[in-house]
Design a protein around this motif. Sequence first.
Motif, PDB file in Angstrom:
ATOM      1  N   LEU A  91       0.813  -1.211   0.000  1.00  0.00           N
ATOM      2  CA  LEU A  91       0.000   0.000   0.000  1.00  0.00           C
ATOM      3  C   LEU A  91       0.853   1.271   0.000  1.00  0.00           C
ATOM      4  O   LEU A  91       0.346   2.350  -0.323  1.00  0.00           O
ATOM      5  N   LEU A  92       2.114   1.135   0.373  1.00  0.00           N
ATOM      6  CA  LEU A  92       3.007   2.293   0.403  1.00  0.00           C
ATOM      7  C   LEU A  92       3.901   2.355  -0.827  1.00  0.00           C
ATOM      8  O   LEU A  92       4.794   3.200  -0.895  1.00  0.00           O
ATOM      9  N   HIS A  93       3.656   1.474  -1.803  1.00  0.00           N
ATOM     10  CA  HIS A  93       4.467   1.515  -3.020  1.00  0.00           C
ATOM     11  C   HIS A  93       4.178   2.814  -3.766  1.00  0.00           C
ATOM     12  O   HIS A  93       3.018   3.228  -3.918  1.00  0.00           O
ATOM     13  N   PRO A  94       5.210   3.503  -4.229  1.00  0.00           N
ATOM     14  CA  PRO A  94       5.001   4.817  -4.861  1.00  0.00           C
ATOM     15  C   PRO A  94       4.142   4.787  -6.117  1.00  0.00           C
ATOM     16  O   PRO A  94       3.598   5.820  -6.517  1.00  0.00           O
ATOM     17  N   SER A  95       3.997   3.635  -6.743  1.00  0.00           N
ATOM     18  CA  SER A  95       3.185   3.571  -7.967  1.00  0.00           C
ATOM     19  C   SER A  95       1.702   3.359  -7.688  1.00  0.00           C
ATOM     20  O   SER A  95       0.865   3.567  -8.578  1.00  0.00           O
ATOM     21  N   ALA A 156      -2.002   3.287   7.296  1.00  0.00           N
ATOM     22  CA  ALA A 156      -1.294   3.621   8.526  1.00  0.00           C
ATOM     23  C   ALA A 156      -0.638   2.388   9.138  1.00  0.00           C
ATOM     24  O   ALA A 156       0.504   2.439   9.609  1.00  0.00           O
ATOM     25  N   ARG A 157      -1.348   1.258   9.117  1.00  0.00           N
ATOM     26  CA  ARG A 157      -0.787   0.023   9.662  1.00  0.00           C
ATOM     27  C   ARG A 157       0.451  -0.401   8.865  1.00  0.00           C
ATOM     28  O   ARG A 157       1.428  -0.901   9.434  1.00  0.00           O
ATOM     29  N   ALA A 158       0.409  -0.196   7.544  1.00  0.00           N
ATOM     30  CA  ALA A 158       1.578  -0.511   6.718  1.00  0.00           C
ATOM     31  C   ALA A 158       2.775   0.336   7.110  1.00  0.00           C
ATOM     32  O   ALA A 158       3.924  -0.100   6.993  1.00  0.00           O
ATOM     33  N   ALA A 159       2.507   1.551   7.612  1.00  0.00           N
ATOM     34  CA  ALA A 159       3.584   2.444   8.047  1.00  0.00           C
ATOM     35  C   ALA A 159       3.985   2.205   9.500  1.00  0.00           C
ATOM     36  O   ALA A 159       4.812   2.943  10.042  1.00  0.00           O
ATOM     37  N   GLY A 160       3.385   1.185  10.141  1.00  0.00           N
ATOM     38  CA  GLY A 160       3.752   0.858  11.510  1.00  0.00           C
ATOM     39  C   GLY A 160       2.917   1.547  12.564  1.00  0.00           C
ATOM     40  O   GLY A 160       3.248   1.503  13.748  1.00  0.00           O
ATOM     41  N   VAL A 161       1.802   2.180  12.178  1.00  0.00           N
ATOM     42  CA  VAL A 161       0.932   2.884  13.124  1.00  0.00           C
ATOM     43  C   VAL A 161      -0.286   2.007  13.408  1.00  0.00           C
ATOM     44  O   VAL A 161      -0.961   1.580  12.464  1.00  0.00           O
TER      45      VAL A 161
END
Length: 385
Positions: A91-95, A156-161
Amino acid sequence: MGRRESRTFVALPPEGVAVLDLLVEGLSVGAAQARLAAGAAPGEEPDVVEFVRDLLALGFVAEVDGQPAGSGLPAAPASLPGLRPERLGFLLHPSLPWIPVALVGTAVAVLLARPELTPTYRDLLWSPYGTLVVVSGLVVGWSVVLLHELAHLAVARAAGVPGRIGFGTRLQFLVVQTDISGIELAPRRHRLTAYLAGIAVNLSIASVAVLLLALTSPSSAGHRFLAATVLWAGLPLAFQCMVFMRTDVYFVLQDLTGCRDLYGDGRAHARHLARRLLRRETAERDPSRVLPAGERRAVRIYGLVLVLGTTACLGAFAAFTLPAEVRLVVVAWGRLSGGGSALDVSDGVLTLAAFAAVHIIWLVTRWRDHRTRRAETNRRNASDA
């Protein structure tokens, strides 16, 4: 800095950062105090002991002299703990943001080529059966809301939150919201992705519905239902633009302007202006004066937007929503107490029950938020004492 488990965060001045750097190097509190005092002007030496006490009160210190310290505020439980960060990294992939961009672009192109597909308010009444219209609107509308909030939570969970979905209030509105406190510590691209994830979901749903509209017969029920779906997914985006209520767009604006608390500082500045009009304060008491120039300018502009937006929103509530609600309750009570048919009585009971449920949830949520803010204020005051 902050603690993601309890969703507690503070902004440190340069002196606080210097103290932390010395403590991380292994210096004791006394040694850090002596080091900083040696390079400070007389009378401006930082109070490292008091600073560490504040960190303890916030739950930011794990141990003191090898002994576990208090954890401060209890950790708030996360929603859907089964969503693991390692499974959501894509989900955090820039594309990935280019997918909703492509969908929206294609949908706009279709509407430009075939403007007759553009939905209107009449499409909300997509069926001749009122019950079907209401039930489908509730089902699809709430599904969109939940997918919107789930998008915030997942990114957010993908970012560790951890993140938590729950009810909240915005002026007179009862809303579903996702607390992603802690995303402030993530890189800017991750923060903006989390803030905009819900809007991207709404736009994607509306865009897919537009594309399907082009493939269905205009006279079919499916075509009319798809047109209503475009509106059910798209209309909530108008609410997101009301930045005076800390919506998704507000957090994007706060991040891009570099403000730490745009809403809080803007409200404080607006209150100062009100006191100046009443001749209770002078310009020197403006709380925004201590902010950096760029942040101060953004806060003052936002303070004006906050006042105008809040006034307009509450005015619309008083002029339109409140009279309609009063009329609804009066009619429902009349049907309930008028000795009418069983259908009239049932309609009155269901209307009053739904009205009461929504307003009770609003009151409980408002009171809960008030108690939380008051507890945080008391904790800070106790720490300062």
